[in-house]
Design a protein around this motif. Structure first.
Motif, PDB file in Angstrom:
ATOM      1  N   SER A 512      32.955  -2.181  -0.755  1.00  0.00           N
ATOM      2  CA  SER A 512      31.893  -1.519   0.010  1.00  0.00           C
ATOM      3  C   SER A 512      30.787  -0.925  -0.843  1.00  0.00           C
ATOM      4  O   SER A 512      29.658  -0.769  -0.383  1.00  0.00           O
ATOM      5  CB  SER A 512      32.491  -0.410   0.877  1.00  0.00           C
ATOM      6  OG  SER A 512      33.011   0.632   0.061  1.00  0.00           O
ATOM      7  N   HIS A 555      33.464   0.748  13.167  1.00  0.00           N
ATOM      8  CA  HIS A 555      33.688   1.276  11.819  1.00  0.00           C
ATOM      9  C   HIS A 555      33.393   2.774  11.770  1.00  0.00           C
ATOM     10  O   HIS A 555      34.123   3.544  11.134  1.00  0.00           O
ATOM     11  CB  HIS A 555      32.803   0.538  10.815  1.00  0.00           C
ATOM     12  CG  HIS A 555      32.951   1.015   9.400  1.00  0.00           C
ATOM     13  ND1 HIS A 555      33.962   0.591   8.572  1.00  0.00           N
ATOM     14  CD2 HIS A 555      32.219   1.904   8.673  1.00  0.00           C
ATOM     15  CE1 HIS A 555      33.854   1.178   7.400  1.00  0.00           C
ATOM     16  NE2 HIS A 555      32.797   1.985   7.435  1.00  0.00           N
ATOM     17  N   THR A 556      32.326   3.171  12.458  1.00  0.00           N
ATOM     18  CA  THR A 556      31.956   4.587  12.537  1.00  0.00           C
ATOM     19  C   THR A 556      32.522   5.251  13.783  1.00  0.00           C
ATOM     20  O   THR A 556      33.028   6.370  13.733  1.00  0.00           O
ATOM     21  CB  THR A 556      30.426   4.738  12.532  1.00  0.00           C
ATOM     22  OG1 THR A 556      29.907   4.254  11.284  1.00  0.00           O
ATOM     23  CG2 THR A 556      30.018   6.191  12.719  1.00  0.00           C
ATOM     24  N   GLU A 618      26.839   0.856   7.300  1.00  0.00           N
ATOM     25  CA  GLU A 618      28.256   1.154   7.424  1.00  0.00           C
ATOM     26  C   GLU A 618      29.061   0.603   6.241  1.00  0.00           C
ATOM     27  O   GLU A 618      30.269   0.409   6.333  1.00  0.00           O
ATOM     28  CB  GLU A 618      28.791   0.600   8.745  1.00  0.00           C
ATOM     29  CG  GLU A 618      28.236   1.341   9.946  1.00  0.00           C
ATOM     30  CD  GLU A 618      28.870   0.900  11.261  1.00  0.00           C
ATOM     31  OE1 GLU A 618      29.188   1.764  12.092  1.00  0.00           O
ATOM     32  OE2 GLU A 618      29.035  -0.326  11.450  1.00  0.00           O
ATOM     33  N   THR A 621      33.609   3.258   2.656  1.00  0.00           N
ATOM     34  CA  THR A 621      35.037   3.189   2.940  1.00  0.00           C
ATOM     35  C   THR A 621      35.677   4.521   2.610  1.00  0.00           C
ATOM     36  O   THR A 621      35.368   5.132   1.582  1.00  0.00           O
ATOM     37  CB  THR A 621      35.723   2.089   2.112  1.00  0.00           C
ATOM     38  OG1 THR A 621      35.003   0.870   2.259  1.00  0.00           O
ATOM     39  CG2 THR A 621      37.154   1.884   2.567  1.00  0.00           C
TER      40      THR A 621
END
Length: 791
Positions: A512, A555-556, A618, A621
């Motif tokens: 990430s 993801h968020t 995004e 991690t």
């Protein structure tokens, strides 16, 4: 100026005939000319168009439909009982935008549509009843990315030539869900009192005209909601301007971004040209008004090759456009960033780079190099910094270190740090003999000297805004203005138990380019309004359509902080690849200027991941494990005549366990058992131990030595966590109801006890209890002796 106008036909038969004509004309067109610009998915578009016409007809002919709000077409679950309407939803309620959104976008936010007000004037909307718009399809099929960038900012100038983002503009922070019932419940008494006073009655008198009161409440609700919405709109405008400028002018030379944008524009051109074919066949029975503004010349033209710095001054007025001052450990002072060995330079397009070279932030971004460690300190942190430097040497660190400060580091402090970094270090504590076999044969011949640079960021800030970066604001400056391509940002009291390279080689970081850690799972919780606000501040549908900003995803949305957990991120160790996330980092100080974002965070901690989310990035991690307590296991406790099943570890240090290896990798608050050992009433702490410390600490000297000595670690507990609404599990069995308990009576209120289980037998939640192996215990003792300075 693009003008979007269309008329909804009330005749259902005519609408269906129109669709049939579209489909027939398209088939003839494809057969005769085989247009390459027609997308492979045209059938889907036609089906979607047909479905929209059916839904429009159904809605217009359904006698039971009573809604007259454009808001009702969106996110019904977000609509308050009073029917509150956001200020600007008309664009997204048009068929062209709905068609595109259904075809290409997935929005999981479930919020009212809010976007930059600049879009409202870019797309001039006058009709209340809109249905089709060839101009929008022309926009998609003809305008390249750079044209859109130019259009956006030219339009901004056309409507306000004096616009700029003011860091000193304060707006009151609110937590409000735009829910009428909540508003009424929270303010009922206040509203009743004011209503009575306005009508010449005693404020405590019972309401006798309920209809008049209901009307009064509705008016007050809308006054309150409109005020907050206007503040939110101002923030959305500012963040949109920043996002778009950053993408258009600061990272436009990034080859990866250029390739993504190229595909994005190509896809839109296919869609736009496909829909234009259908529109042309529909002109026979649709009335399209010509716009008087269609060929309007703009009063201001943006020349990207010259005006990048002009835009930058309006968006980042707090920048002085000067580099920090760099001082190497040797005393040599430089006014430009030092050059380190290249580590992860992003591929850029030199031709694009030359276009926007006038921007200071572009020059600064180009100056980044290498990989290193970043600290942010003042004179009050020098003791911890000296300890940390010696620990880094014991960890065999070879990365350069930038110590960032805000004009508050004395020459004496620098000298102490340089001595710790550069003096020969061969005399090691006795505990080294227990771990000698874990190191190379020449380890004790001299620990590596550290390359230290002092970075004064005071010159970076414009004189009008220097007060906005006091206290932990300097940590935000350290994040932005360290000059590494990749950096590990740590606090002065952070204790690393791994060589710093571990953080860069970790699989989460490699994937990430941004690696964060979770905090303790403690109260307080945050209201739903916080998550709603974060969603609103993230890129809008129009940002996605115009400039390819990704919409927020699971993801968020699935982060615990979006579901009520207030303390979510621990920022004592943050690893970021600045070449991948430069523009997200730039938003950090901007969020700190906004009171509403400061309300979301305890200090600077949450602002790190929030700056990514607000930027539509995004690519970060989190370590999956929440913070742990590391130390000695407490003696078994008897509560209500029962021996507690839960195990307890009490520690003043939030600790972090790698979720892949279950290894302890770092903790915070220094290595002393109690970092506040100098401020303790020892007589008080002796009396309040209650079995939480080892036996024999019954004198001031013995407890003082225990507080000063390095933390001894044989057990690690990560308390259970299901969700923020289940952090308390009451029971009658004497078991702890929470995973964390702050011990106010000990270590100046810095001691926290953690439990591996909470609740009784019927509702027990299980956390993690990790026994530290003997070799690791010895290694931690050695590192502790190094940090504390034990001979």
């Amino acid at each position: 100026m693009f003008n979007i106008k269309y008329k909804l036909k009330g005749n259902r038969l005519l609408a269906y005939v129109g669709v049939g004509v579209w489909i027939l004309a398209l088939n003839v067109y494809l057969y005769c000319y085989h247009l390459e610009t027609i997308s492979d998915g045209i059938e889907t578009i036609i089906d979607t168009t047909n479905q929209h016409l059916q839904s429009f007809n159904k809605g217009n002919n359904d006698e039971s439909s009573t809604s007259d709000s454009t808001y009702d077409a969106f996110d019904q679950q977000d609509q308050p009982n009073s029917g509150y309407k956001p200020l600007n939803t008309s664009i997204l309620s048009t068929t062209p935008f709905k068609l595109y959104i259904e075809q290409y976008l997935e929005d999981k936010r479930n919020i009212d549509p809010i976007f930059s007000s600049n879009y409202e004037t870019m797309f001039n909307i006058n009709d209340d009843n809109l249905n089709t718009n060839p101009d929008f399809y022309k926009f998609l099929s003809t305008l390249d990315f750079n044209d859109r960038c130019q259009l956006y900012f030219e339009n901004l100038f056309d409507h306000n030539q004096n616009w700029f983002i003011n860091p000193n503009e304060r707006a009151q922070a609110h937590r409000f869900n735009f829910d009428f019932d909540t508003f009424l419940n929270d303010k009922r008494r206040e509203l009743q009192e004011h209503f009575n006073e306005d009508n010449g009655k005693n404020k405590n008198e019972q309401i006798d005209d309920q209809n008049a009161f209901n009307k009064y409440v509705d008016e007050k609700y809308h006054e309150y909601a409109d005020s907050i919405y206007q503040q939110e709109q101002t923030m959305v405008d500012s963040l949109s301007h920043l996002r778009i400028f950053n993408k258009c002018y600061l990272t436009s030379n990034d080859i990866s971004q250029q390739n993504t944008i190229k595909n994005f524009i190509a896809e839109q051109k296919h869609f736009g040209k496909s829909m234009l074919v259908l529109e042309k066949q529909d002109l026979k029975h649709k009335t399209t008004k010509a716009s008087n503004n269609k060929n309007k010349k703009r009063s201001i033209k943006i020349d990207p090759t010259k005006d990048c710095s002009n835009l930058e001054e309006r968006l980042y007025p707090w920048l002085s456009n000067h580099y920090p001052i760099f001082e190497k450990w040797t005393g040599a002072v430089e006014l430009h960033p030092p050059v380190f060995k290249n580590s992860n330079a992003r591929k850029t397009n030199p031709s694009t780079e030359s276009h926007y070279g006038s921007c200071f932030l572009n020059k600064f971004r180009k100056s980044l190099s290498g990989k290193g460690i970043v600290l942010t300190i003042g004179d009050q942190h020098v003791d911890d910094t000296v300890h940390l430097i010696t620990l880094l040497r014991a960890l065999q660190n070879t990365l350069p270190i930038q110590i960032v400060y805000y004009d508050n580091l004395s020459g004496h402090s620098k000298s102490r740090i340089v001595r710790a970094a550069r003096e020969e270090m061969r005399d090691l504590p006795e505990s080294f003999e227990q771990v000698r076999d874990q190191f190379s044969n020449d380890y004790d011949r001299g620990l590596p000297k550290q390359e230290v640079y002092f970075v004064n960021t005071y010159s970076v800030i414009h004189d009008n805004y220097k007060s906005r970066f006091e206290h932990w604001g300097n940590k935000l400056l350290a994040t932005v203005f360290n000059t590494f391509e990749e950096f590990l940002l740590i606090d002065a009291d952070t204790i690393l138990l791994k060589n710093p390279e571990w953080f860069f080689s970790n699989s989460k970081y490699s994937k990430s380019g941004a690696f964060f850690f979770r905090d303790r799972t403690t109260i307080p919780t945050r209201p739903d309004a916080d998550a709603r606000f974060i969603k609103k501040m993230s890129p809008s549908k129009l940002d996605a359509i115009m400039f390819d900003f990704p919409l927020i995803t699971d993801h968020t949305l699935e982060l615990e902080s979006m579901h009520g957990l207030f303390h979510f991120m621990e920022a004592g160790a943050v690893t970021i690849d600045k070449t991948r996330h430069f523009t997200s980092i730039l938003l950090l100080p901007q969020l700190n200027f906004m009171e509403s974002f400061r309300l979301l965070s305890h200090g600077e901690k949450e602002l790190f991941w929030l700056s990514f989310v607000v930027n539509g990035d995004e690519g970060f991690t989190f370590n999956k494990n929440f913070a742990a307590a590391a130390g000695k296991k407490s003696a078994p406790k008897v509560v209500n005549g029962r021996i507690r099943q839960a195990k307890e570890v009490c520690s003043a240090h939030p600790a972090h366990v790698d979720d892949e290896t279950s290894e302890l990798v770092w903790f915070n608050s220094g290595f002393h058992f109690c970092g506040k050992y100098a401020d303790i009433d020892y007589t008080h702490d002796i009396e309040e131990q209650n079995g939480r410390y080892k036996e024999g600490l019954d004198s001031i000297d013995s407890l003082k030595a225990y507080y000063y000595e390095p933390l001894d670690i044989d057990t690690i507990i990560i308390p259970p966590f299901v969700d923020s609404q289940k952090m308390y599990v009451g029971n009658n069995e004497g078991e702890p109801p929470r995973g964390w308990e702050m011990i106010h009576e000990l270590c100046n209120q810095y001691l926290w006890c953690a439990y591996n289980t909470i609740g009784g037998a019927d509702k027990r939640q299980e956390g993690s209890l990790i026994s530290v192996d003997e070799e690791s215990q010895k290694l931690f003792r050695y590192y502790g002796d190094i940090w504390v300075g034990v001979e």
